[in-house]
Design a protein around this motif. Structure first.
Motif, PDB file in Angstrom:
ATOM      1  N   ASN A 287       0.818  -1.214   0.000  1.00  0.00           N
ATOM      2  CA  ASN A 287       0.000   0.000   0.000  1.00  0.00           C
ATOM      3  C   ASN A 287       0.856   1.270   0.000  1.00  0.00           C
ATOM      4  O   ASN A 287       0.520   2.255  -0.667  1.00  0.00           O
ATOM      5  CB  ASN A 287      -0.937  -0.011   1.210  1.00  0.00           C
ATOM      6  CG  ASN A 287      -2.152  -0.897   0.985  1.00  0.00           C
ATOM      7  OD1 ASN A 287      -3.019  -0.593   0.154  1.00  0.00           O
ATOM      8  ND2 ASN A 287      -2.212  -2.010   1.714  1.00  0.00           N
ATOM      9  N   CYS A 288       1.954   1.252   0.714  1.00  0.00           N
ATOM     10  CA  CYS A 288       2.856   2.402   0.726  1.00  0.00           C
ATOM     11  C   CYS A 288       3.420   2.664  -0.662  1.00  0.00           C
ATOM     12  O   CYS A 288       3.479   3.805  -1.129  1.00  0.00           O
ATOM     13  CB  CYS A 288       3.972   2.153   1.722  1.00  0.00           C
ATOM     14  SG  CYS A 288       5.175   3.495   1.804  1.00  0.00           S
ATOM     15  N   THR A 289       3.815   1.592  -1.352  1.00  0.00           N
ATOM     16  CA  THR A 289       4.381   1.737  -2.702  1.00  0.00           C
ATOM     17  C   THR A 289       3.324   2.247  -3.673  1.00  0.00           C
ATOM     18  O   THR A 289       3.598   3.123  -4.513  1.00  0.00           O
ATOM     19  CB  THR A 289       4.940   0.389  -3.192  1.00  0.00           C
ATOM     20  OG1 THR A 289       5.849  -0.152  -2.222  1.00  0.00           O
ATOM     21  CG2 THR A 289       5.685   0.561  -4.510  1.00  0.00           C
ATOM     22  N   VAL A 290       2.119   1.708  -3.573  1.00  0.00           N
ATOM     23  CA  VAL A 290       1.029   2.153  -4.463  1.00  0.00           C
ATOM     24  C   VAL A 290       0.726   3.633  -4.224  1.00  0.00           C
ATOM     25  O   VAL A 290       0.519   4.399  -5.171  1.00  0.00           O
ATOM     26  CB  VAL A 290      -0.225   1.284  -4.242  1.00  0.00           C
ATOM     27  CG1 VAL A 290      -1.433   1.899  -4.963  1.00  0.00           C
ATOM     28  CG2 VAL A 290       0.026  -0.146  -4.728  1.00  0.00           C
ATOM     29  N   ASN A 291       0.705   4.052  -2.963  1.00  0.00           N
ATOM     30  CA  ASN A 291       0.433   5.464  -2.658  1.00  0.00           C
ATOM     31  C   ASN A 291       1.529   6.384  -3.193  1.00  0.00           C
ATOM     32  O   ASN A 291       1.269   7.535  -3.558  1.00  0.00           O
ATOM     33  CB  ASN A 291       0.268   5.650  -1.148  1.00  0.00           C
ATOM     34  CG  ASN A 291      -1.014   5.023  -0.624  1.00  0.00           C
ATOM     35  OD1 ASN A 291      -2.007   4.929  -1.363  1.00  0.00           O
ATOM     36  ND2 ASN A 291      -1.014   4.588   0.631  1.00  0.00           N
ATOM     37  N   ARG A 321      14.056  -3.863  -1.066  1.00  0.00           N
ATOM     38  CA  ARG A 321      14.140  -4.434  -2.413  1.00  0.00           C
ATOM     39  C   ARG A 321      12.759  -4.758  -2.957  1.00  0.00           C
ATOM     40  O   ARG A 321      12.482  -4.577  -4.138  1.00  0.00           O
ATOM     41  CB  ARG A 321      15.002  -5.698  -2.401  1.00  0.00           C
ATOM     42  CG  ARG A 321      16.427  -5.481  -1.922  1.00  0.00           C
ATOM     43  CD  ARG A 321      17.157  -4.428  -2.726  1.00  0.00           C
ATOM     44  NE  ARG A 321      18.515  -4.241  -2.226  1.00  0.00           N
ATOM     45  CZ  ARG A 321      19.325  -3.264  -2.585  1.00  0.00           C
ATOM     46  NH1 ARG A 321      18.905  -2.360  -3.438  1.00  0.00           N
ATOM     47  NH2 ARG A 321      20.534  -3.170  -2.073  1.00  0.00           N
ATOM     48  N   LEU A 322      11.862  -5.250  -2.088  1.00  0.00           N
ATOM     49  CA  LEU A 322      10.500  -5.517  -2.532  1.00  0.00           C
ATOM     50  C   LEU A 322       9.816  -4.216  -2.936  1.00  0.00           C
ATOM     51  O   LEU A 322       9.109  -4.159  -3.953  1.00  0.00           O
ATOM     52  CB  LEU A 322       9.712  -6.217  -1.421  1.00  0.00           C
ATOM     53  CG  LEU A 322       8.241  -6.508  -1.753  1.00  0.00           C
ATOM     54  CD1 LEU A 322       8.116  -7.377  -2.996  1.00  0.00           C
ATOM     55  CD2 LEU A 322       7.553  -7.169  -0.554  1.00  0.00           C
ATOM     56  N   LYS A 327       7.633  -0.880  -7.081  1.00  0.00           N
ATOM     57  CA  LYS A 327       7.564   0.484  -7.604  1.00  0.00           C
ATOM     58  C   LYS A 327       7.926   0.524  -9.079  1.00  0.00           C
ATOM     59  O   LYS A 327       7.269   1.216  -9.877  1.00  0.00           O
ATOM     60  CB  LYS A 327       8.487   1.404  -6.806  1.00  0.00           C
ATOM     61  CG  LYS A 327       8.362   2.873  -7.232  1.00  0.00           C
ATOM     62  CD  LYS A 327       9.160   3.782  -6.311  1.00  0.00           C
ATOM     63  CE  LYS A 327       8.973   5.254  -6.717  1.00  0.00           C
ATOM     64  NZ  LYS A 327       9.703   6.167  -5.807  1.00  0.00           N
ATOM     65  N   HIS A 328       8.959  -0.210  -9.454  1.00  0.00           N
ATOM     66  CA  HIS A 328       9.332  -0.204 -10.864  1.00  0.00           C
ATOM     67  C   HIS A 328       8.240  -0.814 -11.732  1.00  0.00           C
ATOM     68  O   HIS A 328       7.925  -0.299 -12.814  1.00  0.00           O
ATOM     69  CB  HIS A 328      10.634  -0.963 -11.099  1.00  0.00           C
ATOM     70  CG  HIS A 328      11.004  -0.978 -12.556  1.00  0.00           C
ATOM     71  ND1 HIS A 328      11.579   0.097 -13.188  1.00  0.00           N
ATOM     72  CD2 HIS A 328      10.803  -1.921 -13.515  1.00  0.00           C
ATOM     73  CE1 HIS A 328      11.739  -0.183 -14.471  1.00  0.00           C
ATOM     74  NE2 HIS A 328      11.283  -1.400 -14.682  1.00  0.00           N
ATOM     75  N   LEU A 329       7.636  -1.907 -11.281  1.00  0.00           N
ATOM     76  CA  LEU A 329       6.562  -2.525 -12.067  1.00  0.00           C
ATOM     77  C   LEU A 329       5.376  -1.573 -12.202  1.00  0.00           C
ATOM     78  O   LEU A 329       4.745  -1.499 -13.269  1.00  0.00           O
ATOM     79  CB  LEU A 329       6.137  -3.842 -11.415  1.00  0.00           C
ATOM     80  CG  LEU A 329       7.173  -4.977 -11.454  1.00  0.00           C
ATOM     81  CD1 LEU A 329       6.639  -6.206 -10.721  1.00  0.00           C
ATOM     82  CD2 LEU A 329       7.539  -5.341 -12.887  1.00  0.00           C
ATOM     83  N   GLY A 394      15.557  -1.282 -16.089  1.00  0.00           N
ATOM     84  CA  GLY A 394      14.589  -1.492 -15.009  1.00  0.00           C
ATOM     85  C   GLY A 394      14.164  -2.934 -14.848  1.00  0.00           C
ATOM     86  O   GLY A 394      14.258  -3.503 -13.747  1.00  0.00           O
ATOM     87  N   LEU A 395      13.687  -3.564 -15.915  1.00  0.00           N
ATOM     88  CA  LEU A 395      13.192  -4.933 -15.805  1.00  0.00           C
ATOM     89  C   LEU A 395      14.330  -5.920 -15.580  1.00  0.00           C
ATOM     90  O   LEU A 395      14.152  -6.937 -14.903  1.00  0.00           O
ATOM     91  CB  LEU A 395      12.398  -5.314 -17.052  1.00  0.00           C
ATOM     92  CG  LEU A 395      11.003  -4.680 -17.155  1.00  0.00           C
ATOM     93  CD1 LEU A 395      10.338  -5.026 -18.480  1.00  0.00           C
ATOM     94  CD2 LEU A 395      10.111  -5.146 -15.992  1.00  0.00           C
TER      95      LEU A 395
END
Length: 444
Positions: A287-291, A321-322, A327-329, A394-395
């Motif tokens: 949720n933090c990454t999505v926000n 790392r997660l 975040k990159h995806l 990135g990928l």
């Protein structure tokens, strides 16, 4: 031997009776062929008896005659014979010496020795020396000579075929030895080239790491000064100046992000990236990454939703790392989605395996593009004027980070229908309960 042919027969009925119909037809079809026969005997009457017996078989024969050892040797050196009939008793040397000397010299044509009646010991010595056959003088007849000649030539032909097969085998072995030597040389050359490439790759990684690190310091200073100017503590900026400073800050942060990607990639290639393992709540990280990225999705009018279906949200892995992988995806999905939605789904496939899906309604990928999507510096659009900018790392780094976390990443996609990037991770990795550092293997 001047020509390869089986023994053929004339019209001797007694001799023909020993052969099958197919052999007779084969021999008769070659009746026009001529055998070259050498007769070695110092007695004219004995040579005549052998000629008459052979002529009675109906064979087409050309006779060459010699009276002694030396004449026979000279003729065999000059001409090619299909068979040699020789008397054991010669004036200069005996037939045994002639057989021995010819075999030592590598002469392999059939040698038939005509011996005196009852001399069995001599016959045995002749066969040991290499004679093809022997015949008592009192048994010389069309039938006996024809059969002996037939068998001698057949055996000779078989020996020639075996020798030819051995020669071809030797040539094949020699060729294989040469090829193996060439392959060994090529392998050594490839190994040297691989060592050179590894050294160059190491130097490249060191250069990338050093350069990226050195560039990040002045870039942080630029960003810091831009932020200070935006605070306007020492005077007001005009609207034009304010716009320029915001542009400097925006592009500075973008450049810093690119430099960070290059630095991380260099560390991955060098095998120097470290994994920090700790226990955390995956619900909070997702949720933090999505926000973090939601404002970017809103700017493009994209709907961004999260669904987490886990009985237990506790995970032991690398939190940062997660966060970086997810975040990159998400940034990737936002970049390649013009309209529609992006979904993040977290669920369990079993109690110890978790799945994170990042799905979008973006441009999608073809099968050819899926084959290299995780390769470093590879992008869907490789041109300078491409619509979607980036380093193409990135990928590749995402895959390496997922592997570092003992997981795997896959993708499903169709052109025009969007993509699903799926990350599968273990709920707990091997180092349980402790803050641990693990080195990632070099990127491949």
């Amino acid at each position: 031997m001047s020509h390869q042919l089986p023994f053929y027969l004339g019209h001797n009925s007694e001799l023909n009776a020993d052969l099958g119909d197919e052999e007779i037809l084969q021999f008769c079809s070659l009746m026009k062929e001529m055998l070259n026969i050498l007769l070695v005997d110092d007695e004219d009457i004995d040579r005549l008896a052998v000629r008459q017996a052979l002529d009675a078989t109906g064979l087409s024969i050309n006779y060459v005659e010699a009276c002694d050892y030396n004449s026979a040797i000279a003729l065999i050196e000059r001409e090619t014979f299909d068979c040699v009939f020789l008397d054991y008793s010669l004036p200069d040397k005996d037939g045994l010496s002639l057989v021995q000397d010819l075999r030592k010299a590598g002469v392999k044509i059939p040698l038939v020795v005509i011996t005196a009646h009852g001399n069995e010991q001599v016959a045995v010595a002749l066969m040991k020396a290499g004679a093809s056959d022997y015949l008592s003088q009192d048994k010389v007849s069309p039938t006996s000579l024809g059969r002996i000649l037939q068998n001698a030539i057949r055996i000779y032909q078989a020996e020639q075929q075996v020798e030819l097969a051995h020669q071809q085998l030797r040539q094949t072995n020699e060729q294989l030895v040469r090829q193996n030597q060439e392959l060994a040389q090529q392998r050594q050359q490839i190994q040297r080239q691989n060592l050179k490439l590894k050294e160059l790759s190491k130097l490249k990684s060191q250069f990338l790491a050093t350069t990226s690190h050195e560039l990040r310091t002045p870039m942080n200073v630029i960003i810091g000064f831009a932020q200070m100017l935006l605070l306007q503590r020492h005077g007001s900026l005009t609207s034009s100046q304010l716009k320029m400073v915001k542009c400097i800050l925006k592009n500075g942060k973008h450049l810093l992000s690119l430099l960070s990607e290059v630095l991380d990639f260099a560390q991955i290639e060098a095998g120097a990236l470290e994994l920090k393992v700790e226990e955390f709540n995956i619900d909070q990280v997702v949720n933090c990454t999505v926000n973090d990225v939601r404002p970017l999705a809103l700017q493009k009018g994209l709907d961004l939703s999260v669904t987490i279906k886990l009985k237990n949200c506790s995970v032991i892995n690398d939190r940062s790392r997660l966060h970086k992988v997810l975040k990159h995806l998400l940034m990737n999905a936002i970049k390649f989605t013009k309209s529609g939605s992006i979904w993040v789904n977290v669920y369990e496939v079993e109690s110890q395996r978790l799945i994170i899906d990042v799905e979008d309604t973006g441009i999608g990928l073809s099968q050819a593009e899926l084959d290299y999507i995780f390769e470093a510096f590879r992008q869907v659009d490789q041109t300078i004027a491409r619509q979607y900018p980036g380093t193409g790392l990135g990928l590749a780094m995402t895959k390496s980070l997922v592997q570092l976390m003992q997981g795997k990443i896959t993708v499903e996609s169709q052109v025009g229908e969007g993509s699903i990037f799926r990350v599968e991770l273990p709920r707990y990795i091997s180092c349980l309960g402790k803050l641990t550092e693990i080195k990632v293997p070099a990127y491949n």
